[in-house]
Design a protein around this motif. Structure first.
Motif, PDB file in Angstrom:
ATOM      1  N   LEU A  82     -43.189  22.764  47.747  1.00  0.00           N
ATOM      2  CA  LEU A  82     -44.140  22.362  47.193  1.00  0.00           C
ATOM      3  C   LEU A  82     -43.656  22.804  45.141  1.00  0.00           C
ATOM      4  O   LEU A  82     -44.335  21.994  45.144  1.00  0.00           O
ATOM      5  CB  LEU A  82     -45.114  24.320  47.011  1.00  0.00           C
ATOM      6  N   VAL A  83     -42.817  23.197  44.932  1.00  0.00           N
ATOM      7  CA  VAL A  83     -42.342  22.798  43.758  1.00  0.00           C
ATOM      8  C   VAL A  83     -41.563  21.104  43.635  1.00  0.00           C
ATOM      9  O   VAL A  83     -42.236  20.797  42.622  1.00  0.00           O
ATOM     10  CB  VAL A  83     -40.854  23.551  43.327  1.00  0.00           C
ATOM     11  N   LYS A  84     -41.160  20.766  44.720  1.00  0.00           N
ATOM     12  CA  LYS A  84     -40.608  19.656  44.657  1.00  0.00           C
ATOM     13  C   LYS A  84     -41.813  17.631  45.072  1.00  0.00           C
ATOM     14  O   LYS A  84     -41.717  17.537  44.508  1.00  0.00           O
ATOM     15  CB  LYS A  84     -40.063  19.215  46.057  1.00  0.00           C
ATOM     16  N   GLN A  85     -42.923  18.638  44.686  1.00  0.00           N
ATOM     17  CA  GLN A  85     -44.486  17.999  45.047  1.00  0.00           C
ATOM     18  C   GLN A  85     -44.554  17.867  44.077  1.00  0.00           C
ATOM     19  O   GLN A  85     -45.287  16.795  43.439  1.00  0.00           O
ATOM     20  CB  GLN A  85     -45.241  18.251  46.278  1.00  0.00           C
ATOM     21  N   ASN A  95     -45.615  29.527  39.862  1.00  0.00           N
ATOM     22  CA  ASN A  95     -46.197  28.878  39.018  1.00  0.00           C
ATOM     23  C   ASN A  95     -46.909  27.382  39.194  1.00  0.00           C
ATOM     24  O   ASN A  95     -48.486  27.590  38.659  1.00  0.00           O
ATOM     25  CB  ASN A  95     -44.806  28.375  37.782  1.00  0.00           C
ATOM     26  N   VAL A  96     -46.650  26.987  40.722  1.00  0.00           N
ATOM     27  CA  VAL A  96     -47.066  26.136  40.365  1.00  0.00           C
ATOM     28  C   VAL A  96     -49.124  26.944  41.505  1.00  0.00           C
ATOM     29  O   VAL A  96     -49.460  26.044  40.907  1.00  0.00           O
ATOM     30  CB  VAL A  96     -46.415  25.239  41.621  1.00  0.00           C
ATOM     31  N   GLU A  97     -48.914  27.969  41.948  1.00  0.00           N
ATOM     32  CA  GLU A  97     -50.580  28.114  42.814  1.00  0.00           C
ATOM     33  C   GLU A  97     -50.825  28.455  41.807  1.00  0.00           C
ATOM     34  O   GLU A  97     -52.448  27.889  42.141  1.00  0.00           O
ATOM     35  CB  GLU A  97     -49.860  29.076  43.770  1.00  0.00           C
ATOM     36  N   THR A  98     -50.167  28.894  40.267  1.00  0.00           N
ATOM     37  CA  THR A  98     -51.826  29.512  39.752  1.00  0.00           C
ATOM     38  C   THR A  98     -52.158  28.348  38.738  1.00  0.00           C
ATOM     39  O   THR A  98     -53.115  28.156  37.786  1.00  0.00           O
ATOM     40  CB  THR A  98     -50.833  30.465  38.947  1.00  0.00           C
ATOM     41  N   ALA A  99     -50.911  27.243  38.376  1.00  0.00           N
ATOM     42  CA  ALA A  99     -51.539  26.747  37.544  1.00  0.00           C
ATOM     43  C   ALA A  99     -52.531  24.906  38.137  1.00  0.00           C
ATOM     44  O   ALA A  99     -53.107  24.872  37.409  1.00  0.00           O
ATOM     45  CB  ALA A  99     -49.785  25.567  37.468  1.00  0.00           C
TER      46      ALA A  99
END
Length: 315
Positions: free
Chosen positions: A32-35, A62-66
């Motif tokens: 998820l972070v890589k993407q 952080n990605v999920e909430t952003a």
């Protein structure tokens, strides 16, 4: 002083360096972070193995909430519902429960393994929820507060995941987070404007008489172009000052009962490398934050700069 760093190898940038992940939710976070945040992914490859799972869990959160704002754009109710769901997830995690969601499970493991402070997670989530309303900050202090509540909170958690609990490290993280948050806003100015969002403080926009249409379509006159550059310079200056404060603190930390700064302090603050690169590129092009060439085309230089900063112990 920063303790003498162990010398990481360039091989640390290989995705194979982390080894196979036996738990699917851990690998889910990495992917998820890589993407969605490749810079953070590259930083994570230099995090010590013992803390790497926690690092990617935090960055995945952080990605999920952003991403909630992008998914719910134009309709805040679904975004608020998702934020409330995450609020309940955090409460459950700190009650010792592990919700059936890959990021939530990984975050639960990170909290339990590293005793992460709940306040930083709550603060980040509150800032994301407040951002759903697309309200332009009025003053520079409001933008800095947003950066503190998001980027700095994430760095505080990263320091904890890397077993760094030191007042100077926290103060440096506050400045790096504020600088990173401001630089991120500048990098995404055109994208945000296209989606009816603007994070450049209103008082600065008015001071330089910048029209939103000049951001969306580009300036129509030399005077408008100069006004844009002056406005971006004003905002970028704040980011630069925060980076300088952070470097000064790390170079000459005041005496502390916590002892010398850990080597892992720099690893936790590696996002400063991209911020510095962006601010230098922005200065070089005359502070035209609308220039798409400022956005990275290759990650190789960034990888090398990350390795160099981590090796020498300086951001």
């Amino acid at each position: 002083m920063i303790t003498s760093p162990a010398r990481p190898r360039l091989a640390a940038f290989s995705t194979k360096s982390s080894g196979p992940d036996p738990a699917n939710h851990g690998q889910y976070c990495v992917e998820l972070v890589k993407q969605h945040d490749f810079d953070a992914y590259l930083c994570g490859l230099l995090v010590p193995r013992s803390s790497r799972r926690a690092y990617f869990a935090l960055r995945a959160f952080n990605v999920e909430t952003a991403l909630i704002k992008d998914v719910a754009r134009g309709n805040t109710l679904p975004g608020q519902m998702r934020m409330q769901w995450w609020r309940e997830v955090i409460s459950a995690i700190y009650q010792g429960k592990s919700p059936a969601h890959p990021v939530a499970r990984a975050l639960c493991e990170a909290v339990q393994a590293h005793n992460l402070t709940r306040r930083w997670l709550d603060r980040l989530l509150e800032a994301r929820e407040g951002d759903l309303g697309n309200i332009q900050p009025t003053r520079m202090e409001e933008l800095e507060d947003y950066a503190e509540n998001t980027a700095s909170s994430l760095l505080y958690l990263t320091l904890e995941a890397l077993h760094v609990r030191h007042p100077t490290a926290d103060h440096a993280a506050s400045h790096v987070g504020r600088a990173t948050g401001i630089a991120t806003v500048l990098r995404a100015t055109k994208f945000h404007a296209a989606h009816q969002s603007l994070y450049v403080p209103l008082e600065i926009q008015r001071e330089f008489k910048v029209n939103v249409n000049d951001i969306l379509r580009g300036p129509e006159s030399p005077e408008a172009a100069q006004a844009l550059s002056d406005m971006f310079f004003e905002v970028a200056t704040q980011a630069h000052l925060h980076m300088e404060h952070a470097r000064e603190m790390l170079a000459s930390p005041p005496p502390s009962s916590s002892g010398p700064l850990s080597r892992n302090t720099i690893t936790a603050l590696l996002p400063a490398v991209r911020t510095t690169m962006y601010l230098k590129a922005l200065q070089k092009n005359g502070f035209n934050a609308l220039d798409q060439d400022l956005l990275p085309r290759s990650h190789l230089e960034f990888q090398l700069r990350l390795w160099w900063a981590n090796w020498r112990g300086k951001i």
